[in-house]
Design a protein around this motif. Structure first.
Motif, PDB file in Angstrom:
ATOM      1  N   CYS A  68       0.895  -1.344  -0.133  1.00 61.26           N
ATOM      2  CA  CYS A  68       0.202   0.140  -0.022  1.00 61.26           C
ATOM      3  C   CYS A  68       0.584   1.081   0.078  1.00 61.26           C
ATOM      4  O   CYS A  68       0.540   2.312  -0.611  1.00 61.26           O
ATOM      5  CB  CYS A  68      -0.869  -0.019   1.204  1.00 61.26           C
ATOM      6  N   HIS A  69       2.073   1.262   0.591  1.00 57.41           N
ATOM      7  CA  HIS A  69       2.812   2.371   0.926  1.00 57.41           C
ATOM      8  C   HIS A  69       3.846   2.423  -0.258  1.00 57.41           C
ATOM      9  O   HIS A  69       4.643   3.461  -0.446  1.00 57.41           O
ATOM     10  CB  HIS A  69       3.594   2.536   2.264  1.00 57.41           C
TER      11      HIS A  69
ATOM     12  N   ARG B 192       7.716   5.271  -0.810  1.00 60.73           N
ATOM     13  CA  ARG B 192       7.356   6.371  -0.807  1.00 60.73           C
ATOM     14  C   ARG B 192       6.026   7.033  -1.245  1.00 60.73           C
ATOM     15  O   ARG B 192       5.848   8.028  -1.818  1.00 60.73           O
ATOM     16  CB  ARG B 192       8.189   6.752  -2.365  1.00 60.73           C
ATOM     17  N   GLY B 193       4.969   6.098  -0.990  1.00 61.37           N
ATOM     18  CA  GLY B 193       3.886   6.272  -1.151  1.00 61.37           C
ATOM     19  C   GLY B 193       2.875   5.527  -2.437  1.00 61.37           C
ATOM     20  O   GLY B 193       3.620   5.477  -3.431  1.00 61.37           O
ATOM     21  N   ASN B 194       1.770   5.348  -2.122  1.00 58.54           N
ATOM     22  CA  ASN B 194       0.991   4.877  -3.347  1.00 58.54           C
ATOM     23  C   ASN B 194      -0.331   5.156  -2.633  1.00 58.54           C
ATOM     24  O   ASN B 194      -0.875   6.106  -2.759  1.00 58.54           O
ATOM     25  CB  ASN B 194       1.283   3.263  -3.459  1.00 58.54           C
TER      26      ASN B 194
ATOM     27  N   GLY C 243      -1.369   4.061   0.267  1.00 58.82           N
ATOM     28  CA  GLY C 243      -0.971   4.865   1.607  1.00 58.82           C
ATOM     29  C   GLY C 243       0.160   5.947   1.479  1.00 58.82           C
ATOM     30  O   GLY C 243       0.769   5.999   0.205  1.00 58.82           O
ATOM     31  N   PRO C 244       0.501   6.842   2.422  1.00 59.71           N
ATOM     32  CA  PRO C 244       1.260   7.714   2.454  1.00 59.71           C
ATOM     33  C   PRO C 244       2.739   7.249   2.351  1.00 59.71           C
ATOM     34  O   PRO C 244       2.938   6.182   3.012  1.00 59.71           O
ATOM     35  CB  PRO C 244       0.885   8.984   3.669  1.00 59.71           C
ATOM     36  N   PRO C 245       3.610   8.292   2.194  1.00 63.91           N
ATOM     37  CA  PRO C 245       4.942   7.845   2.172  1.00 63.91           C
ATOM     38  C   PRO C 245       5.344   7.231   3.694  1.00 63.91           C
ATOM     39  O   PRO C 245       4.987   7.951   4.367  1.00 63.91           O
ATOM     40  CB  PRO C 245       5.778   8.938   1.616  1.00 63.91           C
TER      41      PRO C 245
ATOM     42  N   LYS D  62       9.353  12.276   5.696  1.00 64.15           N
ATOM     43  CA  LYS D  62       7.809  12.433   5.730  1.00 64.15           C
ATOM     44  C   LYS D  62       7.249  12.254   7.240  1.00 64.15           C
ATOM     45  O   LYS D  62       6.027  12.683   7.625  1.00 64.15           O
ATOM     46  CB  LYS D  62       7.248  11.486   5.050  1.00 64.15           C
TER      47      LYS D  62
ATOM     48  N   LYS E 122       5.808  13.495  13.092  1.00 66.04           N
ATOM     49  CA  LYS E 122       4.995  12.648  13.640  1.00 66.04           C
ATOM     50  C   LYS E 122       5.810  12.062  14.939  1.00 66.04           C
ATOM     51  O   LYS E 122       6.864  11.708  14.916  1.00 66.04           O
ATOM     52  CB  LYS E 122       4.665  11.397  12.500  1.00 66.04           C
TER      53      LYS E 122
ATOM     54  N   SER F  86     -10.177   3.764   6.271  1.00 65.15           N
ATOM     55  CA  SER F  86      -9.008   3.681   5.245  1.00 65.15           C
ATOM     56  C   SER F  86      -8.732   2.361   5.223  1.00 65.15           C
ATOM     57  O   SER F  86      -8.938   1.194   5.492  1.00 65.15           O
ATOM     58  CB  SER F  86      -7.859   4.607   5.682  1.00 65.15           C
TER      59      SER F  86
END
Length: 132
Positions: free
Chosen positions: A52-53, A58-60, A62-64, A69, A73, A89
């Motif tokens: 997913c990521h 690097r993201g797809n 789902g986020p990177p 990035k 967080k 999600s």
């Protein structure tokens, strides 16, 4: 040459640090992860999370999941997202599949050790190029 050796020696240490683990999270003695389990978790990250990521995270869908990035967080936030998933999600809760120590290792691997290893590698590359 001596300076290059010191840098390579440091990279070896940092690589071992990233593979063999960051023991900074608070777990009981029975939750300490083996080297084999840590390697398996990194493979899980690449394959399962990568589905997913993105292959390189690097993201797809789902986020990177790259250190830059994830910088803003908190560790607790990331652990909670992996543990509980994200409602509404594609992100599943991993609490039934991974222990707290395993989830903490993945967060530390994504945010700390990969970042350190990448910076160390770049220092060595820059120094090697500069010495030519």
């Amino acid at each position: 040459m001596k300076q290059l050796f010191k840098k390579w020696n440091g990279l070896v240490y940092l690589f071992a640090f990233s593979i063999f683990g960051i023991q900074g999270f608070h777990v009981s003695a029975e939750e300490v992860l083996t080297i084999e389990r840590k390697k398996a978790l990194i493979e899980l990250l690449k394959k399962d999370c990568g589905s997913c990521h993105g292959k390189w995270l690097r993201g797809n869908v789902g986020p990177p999941l790259l250190p830059g990035k994830l910088r803003n967080k908190s560790r607790d936030f990331l652990i909670k997202k992996i543990t509980e998933g994200v409602e509404g999600s594609e992100m599943p809760a991993w609490k039934n599949n991974l222990s707290k120590a395993e989830i903490a290792f993945l967060v530390d691997y994504l945010t700390i050790s990969r970042n350190i290893a990448q910076k160390s590698a770049q220092i060595i590359i820059n120094d090697t190029l500069a010495s030519r």
